[in-house]
Design an enzyme around this catalytic site. Structure first.
Site, short mmCIF file in Angstrom:
data_model
loop_
_atom_site.label_atom_id
_atom_site.label_comp_id
_atom_site.label_asym_id
_atom_site.label_seq_id
_atom_site.Cartn_x
_atom_site.Cartn_y
_atom_site.Cartn_z
N GLY A 1 0.77 -1.24 0.00
CA GLY A 1 0.00 0.00 0.00
C GLY A 1 0.80 1.29 0.00
O GLY A 1 0.33 2.32 -0.48
N ASP B 1 -4.42 2.32 11.35
CA ASP B 1 -5.80 2.08 11.73
C ASP B 1 -5.81 1.63 13.19
O ASP B 1 -5.77 2.46 14.09
CB ASP B 1 -6.33 1.01 10.75
CG ASP B 1 -7.80 0.75 10.88
OD1 ASP B 1 -8.52 1.65 11.32
OD2 ASP B 1 -8.25 -0.36 10.53
P1 IMP Z 1 -3.53 -1.50 11.37
O1 IMP Z 1 -2.58 -2.62 11.67
O2 IMP Z 1 -4.93 -1.82 11.83
O3 IMP Z 1 -3.07 -0.16 11.83
O4 IMP Z 1 -3.73 -1.48 9.81
C1 IMP Z 1 -2.78 -1.12 8.95
C2 IMP Z 1 -3.03 -1.73 7.59
O5 IMP Z 1 -4.40 -2.07 7.38
C3 IMP Z 1 -2.70 -0.72 6.52
O6 IMP Z 1 -1.35 -0.82 6.13
C4 IMP Z 1 -3.66 -1.09 5.41
O7 IMP Z 1 -3.10 -2.08 4.59
C5 IMP Z 1 -4.86 -1.67 6.11
N1 IMP Z 1 -5.96 -0.68 6.26
C6 IMP Z 1 -6.39 -0.10 7.40
N2 IMP Z 1 -7.41 0.76 7.17
C7 IMP Z 1 -7.61 0.72 5.84
C8 IMP Z 1 -8.54 1.42 4.97
O8 IMP Z 1 -9.37 2.26 5.34
N3 IMP Z 1 -8.43 1.12 3.64
C9 IMP Z 1 -7.53 0.22 3.15
N4 IMP Z 1 -6.65 -0.43 3.92
C10 IMP Z 1 -6.70 -0.20 5.25
MG MG Z 2 -0.97 -1.77 3.87
#
Ligand code: IMP
Ligand code: MG
Length: 187
Positions: A50, A110
């Protein structure tokens, strides 16, 4: 079935191409300023897949020498909910990071699970310093405690796509960040 224009699945544009450019410049200037006097090498770590467009644009605006590396971790399946499990699928090419000031380049934060796990991994390799950079932050959904050093935009709790961000591997090639129509992921 013929291919269709992916823009028809976008409910609204949240961060325009112009706004992305502004954020990239602002963050690159901050990174330049914070590392210009360091004797260590600046290492930008792109979290695949991403962060690829963000990394590509960001590195071009940084005005001091820097080197690049890549990591791939998984935290999500194909859905929109984090599992909390993070697995390193592709690792850095550096065993030890003592000589490096690391800046982790992430598309979005996130729950924070991905970055808090990565941080442990990088600290284990004795990085001289580690900073976190994210184009988009969704603080309302934070579970793990992570400090974002460089942030592009803070957004509300909505699932976004584009500029590298995907839903089920699609929409990464949109040039802006938008909100996906609900009927697309509820199909
Ligand atoms: P975390 O580990 O929950 O902080 O998520 C991080 C990863 O989740 C990011 O690198 C994204 O790949 C994916 N992610 C989180 N939120 C979104 C979103 O709104 N759209 C797309 N990918 C997301
Ligand atoms: Mg990602």
């Amino acid at each position: 079935m013929p291919k269709y224009n992916i823009e028809q699945d976008v409910k609204k544009v949240l961060i325009s191409e112009e706004q992305i450019k502004e954020a990239v410049k602002r963050i690159a200037n901050e990174i330049t300023k914070d590392h210009i006097n360091s004797e260590k090498n600046l290492l930008l770590v792109c979290i695949l897949k991403g962060s690829l467009p963000f990394m590509a644009d960001l590195m071009k605006e940084i005005r001091i020498p820097c080197i690049l590396d890549f990591m791939k971790v998984s935290s999500y399946g194909s859905g929109t909910v984090s599992t909390g499990q993070v697995k390193v699928k592709y690792d850095l090419s550096y065993e030890t990071l003592e000589d490096y000031d690391v800046v982790v380049v992430e598309d979005i934060i996130d729950t924070g699970h991905t970055l808090s796990n990565l941080l442990v991994h990088l600290k284990d390799r004795h990085a001289h310093s580690v900073k976190l950079c994210a184009l988009v932050d969704k603080p309302d959904r934070r579970i793990a405690d992570v400090k974002v050093d460089y942030c592009g935009y803070t957004i509300p709790d909505e699932f976004v796509i584009g500029y590298g961000l995907d839903f089920d591997e699609k929409y990464r090639n949109l040039p802006y960040i938008g909100v996906l129509k609900e009927e697309v992921y509820k199909k």
